[in-house]
Design an enzyme around this catalytic site. Structure first.
Site, PDB file in Angstrom:
ATOM      1  N   ASP A  42       0.839  -1.206   0.000  1.00 18.96           N
ATOM      2  CA  ASP A  42       0.000   0.000   0.000  1.00 18.96           C
ATOM      3  C   ASP A  42       0.876   1.260   0.000  1.00 18.96           C
ATOM      4  OD1 ASP A  42       0.877  -0.176   2.591  1.00 18.96           O
ATOM      5  OD2 ASP A  42      -1.094   0.111   3.519  1.00 18.96           O
ATOM      6  N   GLU A  60       9.195  -4.368  10.820  1.00 19.32           N
ATOM      7  CA  GLU A  60       9.624  -3.051  10.310  1.00 19.32           C
ATOM      8  C   GLU A  60      10.167  -2.157  11.420  1.00 19.32           C
ATOM      9  OE1 GLU A  60       7.036  -1.144   7.491  1.00 19.32           O
ATOM     10  OE2 GLU A  60       8.159   0.752   7.576  1.00 19.32           O
ATOM     11  N   ASP A 105      -1.141  -6.120  -0.327  1.00 14.31           N
ATOM     12  CA  ASP A 105      -1.551  -5.522   0.946  1.00 14.31           C
ATOM     13  C   ASP A 105      -3.058  -5.317   1.026  1.00 14.31           C
ATOM     14  OD1 ASP A 105       0.505  -5.099   2.766  1.00 14.31           O
ATOM     15  OD2 ASP A 105       1.133  -3.199   1.859  1.00 14.31           O
TER      16      ASP A 105
HETATM   17  O1  KIV Z   1       3.554  -1.133   1.688  1.00 14.89           O
HETATM   18  C1  KIV Z   1       4.708  -1.584   1.633  1.00 14.89           C
HETATM   19  O2  KIV Z   1       5.443  -1.380   0.657  1.00 14.89           O
HETATM   20  C2  KIV Z   1       5.171  -2.383   2.762  1.00 14.89           C
HETATM   21  C3  KIV Z   1       6.614  -2.778   2.796  1.00 14.89           C
HETATM   22  C4  KIV Z   1       7.462  -1.590   2.973  1.00 14.89           C
HETATM   23  C5  KIV Z   1       6.896  -3.833   3.792  1.00 14.89           C
HETATM   24  O3  KIV Z   1       4.419  -2.700   3.622  1.00 14.89           O
END
Ligand code: KIV
Length: 278
Positions: A49, A186, A88
């Site tokens: 996302d 993270e 996501d």
């Molecule tokens: O949204 C994203 O790109 C992420 C990564 C940075 C793990 O969640």
């Protein structure tokens, strides 16, 4: 390769089995051309996302919708052969109930062809992860700094320092027990990442979480130097494509203004040449 000679795509169980083995290589992609570039080098390609901030100019990921994730997921699907594709679940599409999460995860899988979804949250999301995993939805969990919670966390700070480490440990343990096949960690300190990686049975994928993790993920646009609105400490720039693009665009602008472009080789003749080349 499979018995038929076709390249076999990575599956969530393949990723799960890589615990403690060679590090998992993961990058984001939001478009077909980038998906094609990263596919042959990566085990996992995440349609994150982060697309909201990187491609759409949003100031956080909170404005990203399920429809945006579906559109970018479909584009990425067309560029992948080998890597596991994870998409996501955006903010607001899964937190209300396990049923809401299943409905939206099923849409992501059916409409994009992804094999797994990622969602943010630890202990509070364990019940949802269990519900999804039991119904054919492989889940990658995401703990530590969870950008969708930027307002409750008060910014994009390092998580799990000092006494706060226990909270993140419990989060990682809870999502693993609930059935997540991997866990993104993270922006947490190295000793905590080391401890969690040793404690949980599934691979940890680090972003700002040290070499201790079972794999690493970065936002492609960050590591290629294409996104420069801000640059977290954990990003290593492997190229400066933004600078190269700026120089190329400046050269084009100068050529147009000085009437150097288009040149003779870019022009069409009045007559078709023998051989039919146009
Ligand atoms: O949204 C994203 O790109 C992420 C990564 C940075 C793990 O969640």
């Amino acid at each position: 390769m499979s018995a038929t000679g076709e390249t076999k795509a990575m599956t969530p169980p393949d990723i799960r089995m890589r615990k403690g083995q060679t590090p998992l290589v993961c990058l984001t992609a939001y478009t077909t051309p980038i998906a094609r570039l990263v596919d042959r080098h990566c085990d996992i390609v995440l349609v994150g996302d982060s697309v909201g901030m990187v491609l759409h100019g949003l100031s956080s990921t909170l404005g990203v919708t399920l429809d945006m994730m579906i559109m970018h997921g479909q584009a990425v699907r067309r560029g992948l052969v080998r890597a596991l594709m994870v998409v996501d679940l955006p903010f607001g599409s899964y937190e209300e109930s396990p049923e809401q999460a299943f409905r939206n995860a099923a849409r992501l899988m059916a409409e994009t062809g992804c094999a797994a979804v990622k969602l943010e949250g630890g202990q509070t999301m364990a019940e949802t992860i269990r519900f999804l995993a039991a119904r054919g939805v492989p889940v990658m969990a995401h703990v530590g700094l969870t950008p969708q919670a930027v307002n409750t966390l008060g910014g994009y700070r390092v998580q799990g320092r000092g006494d706060d480490a226990e909270r993140i440990r419990r989060d990682a343990g809870a999502v693993t027990k609930a059935g997540a096949f991997s866990v993104v960690l993270e922006k947490v300190p190295e000793p905590l990442a080391k401890r969690i990686t040793a404690e949980i049975a599934v691979p940890t994928i680090g972003i700002g979480a040290s070499l201790a993790c079972d794999g690493q993920i970065l936002v492609s646009d960050d590591m290629l130097g294409l996104f420069s609105s801000f640059r977290p400490k954990f990003v290593k720039r492997y190229a400066e494509l933004g600078d190269q693009a700026d120089a190329a665009i400046a050269a084009y602008a100068a050529d147009v203004r000085e009437r150097r472009f288009p040149a003779a080789e870019h022009l069409y003749a009045n007559e078709t040449k023998a051989g039919g080349v146009t």
